[in-house]
Write a protein that holds these residues in place. Structure first.
Motif, PDB file in Angstrom:
ATOM      1  N   ASP A 147       0.810  -1.218   0.000  1.00 34.09           N
ATOM      2  CA  ASP A 147       0.000   0.000   0.000  1.00 34.09           C
ATOM      3  C   ASP A 147       0.847   1.274   0.000  1.00 34.09           C
ATOM      4  O   ASP A 147       0.308   2.370  -0.055  1.00 34.09           O
TER       5      ASP A 147
ATOM      6  N   GLU B  25       2.688   3.695  -1.999  1.00 31.51           N
ATOM      7  CA  GLU B  25       2.651   3.953  -3.435  1.00 31.51           C
ATOM      8  C   GLU B  25       3.850   4.749  -3.933  1.00 31.51           C
ATOM      9  O   GLU B  25       4.222   4.647  -5.089  1.00 31.51           O
ATOM     10  N   ASP B  26       4.416   5.542  -3.046  1.00 33.83           N
ATOM     11  CA  ASP B  26       5.543   6.349  -3.487  1.00 33.83           C
ATOM     12  C   ASP B  26       6.409   6.709  -2.288  1.00 33.83           C
ATOM     13  O   ASP B  26       5.905   6.853  -1.172  1.00 33.83           O
TER      14      ASP B  26
ATOM     15  N   ALA C 138      -1.703   4.203   0.263  1.00 33.44           N
ATOM     16  CA  ALA C 138      -3.058   4.036  -0.266  1.00 33.44           C
ATOM     17  C   ALA C 138      -4.080   4.086   0.872  1.00 33.44           C
ATOM     18  O   ALA C 138      -3.768   3.745   2.015  1.00 33.44           O
TER      19      ALA C 138
END
Lengths: 87, 87
Positions: free
Chosen positions: A33, A35-36, B48
């Motif tokens: 989860d 993402e970056d 997320a």
């Protein structure tokens, strides 16, 4: 004393392999989860009292431009915390 | 998406030559009102949605302990910004 917190990050267009490596490691460890990941530097400068806010701003910008950040590759922003001295 | 800002700093007892070098350079350049410099790392993780606050806290602590900070030498703290995604 004022505590100035300076954040230096790579510009978006600059590849940052260290951040990419951290992101890859996180994916490998199962943290899907995330993402970056961005990775930058964080400076805390303890500044003696006796300067006006405007002078302090000018000094910090000068220091960042000259020494802390490479303006070709990096962005910086900073916060001035008047009440808190560096711990 | 949540943006998690993680700050990793050396513990007080750990010598940080890079911060010392920056401080020396500042003195040499004439910024004598800078009394102390600390230098650490600054991560921005884009996470997320879909996790509770407690789960997210647990995950971030786990990631810091495993990957981002060396608990023998470094301290970390983090802020979770629910509204802002990484720019």
């Amino acid at each position: 004393m004022a505590l100035v917190k300076v954040y230096v990050n790579y510009k978006k267009s600059i590849l940052n392999p260290e951040a990419q490596a951290v992101n890859n490691a996180l994916q490998r460890l199962g943290y899907e989860d995330i993402e970056d990941v961005k990775l930058g530097k964080y400076f805390e400068l303890t500044v003696a009292d006796g300067k006006s806010k405007a002078d302090l701003d000018a000094e910090i910008n000068e220091i960042c431009d000259k020494l802390l950040a490479n303006y070709n590759m990096e962005n910086y922003h900073y916060e001035i915390d008047e009440t808190e001295a560096a711990k």
